[in-house]
Write an enzyme that holds these catalytic residues in place. Sequence first.
Site, PDB file in Angstrom:
ATOM      1  N   GLY A 211       0.785  -1.227   0.000  1.00 40.03           N
ATOM      2  CA  GLY A 211       0.000   0.000   0.000  1.00 40.03           C
ATOM      3  C   GLY A 211       0.814   1.273   0.000  1.00 40.03           C
ATOM      4  O   GLY A 211       0.259   2.354   0.110  1.00 40.03           O
ATOM      5  N   CYS A 212       2.128   1.163  -0.104  1.00 40.89           N
ATOM      6  CA  CYS A 212       2.982   2.355  -0.160  1.00 40.89           C
ATOM      7  C   CYS A 212       3.350   2.631  -1.611  1.00 40.89           C
ATOM      8  O   CYS A 212       3.693   1.714  -2.353  1.00 40.89           O
ATOM      9  CB  CYS A 212       4.266   2.161   0.647  1.00 40.89           C
ATOM     10  N   GLN A 213       3.294   3.891  -1.980  1.00 41.55           N
ATOM     11  CA  GLN A 213       3.709   4.294  -3.318  1.00 41.55           C
ATOM     12  C   GLN A 213       5.221   4.069  -3.465  1.00 41.55           C
ATOM     13  O   GLN A 213       5.692   3.630  -4.494  1.00 41.55           O
ATOM     14  CB  GLN A 213       3.358   5.757  -3.532  1.00 41.55           C
ATOM     15  N   SER A 214       5.960   4.381  -2.419  1.00 43.19           N
ATOM     16  CA  SER A 214       7.407   4.139  -2.390  1.00 43.19           C
ATOM     17  C   SER A 214       7.646   2.703  -1.947  1.00 43.19           C
ATOM     18  O   SER A 214       6.764   2.054  -1.400  1.00 43.19           O
ATOM     19  CB  SER A 214       8.081   5.075  -1.384  1.00 43.19           C
TER      20      SER A 214
END
Length: 139
Positions: A52-55
Amino acid sequence: MPKPIEEIQKEVVEEFSDLTDWEEKFQYLIELGEALPSYPEDKKVEEYLVPGCQSRVWLYPKEDSGNLQFLADSDTALTKGLIAILIRVFSDHKPQEIAEASLSFIDEIGLSKFLSISRRNGLNSMVNLLKNYAKNPNV
């Protein structure tokens, strides 16, 4: 014995209250990320990626004498600073303390307001994973 989670959160709030604008706060977050201990390369695997993290954020839990400790890394400086704060608050505490901790400091320092929606979602994903590790501490 480590400081209580609530006390660490208060320290973080005080540190951020000394910073006058968001440019300074973001710079401080980046500095916190740079100060993280090096993350083991062999733990930079899918299993430890925060969903769920863009990074790309890796979070590795380990147990020591009944307390959870966390190592983390990210491929972006700001996100690395965010996980650094969370690790500072949660590391070296009992799983039950982590699972039950309220994270009022996130709102108190204004992260919820000033982060983009995607970074806010990523921060929530990091918190959720930390708490999941605490609820299932067989790491």
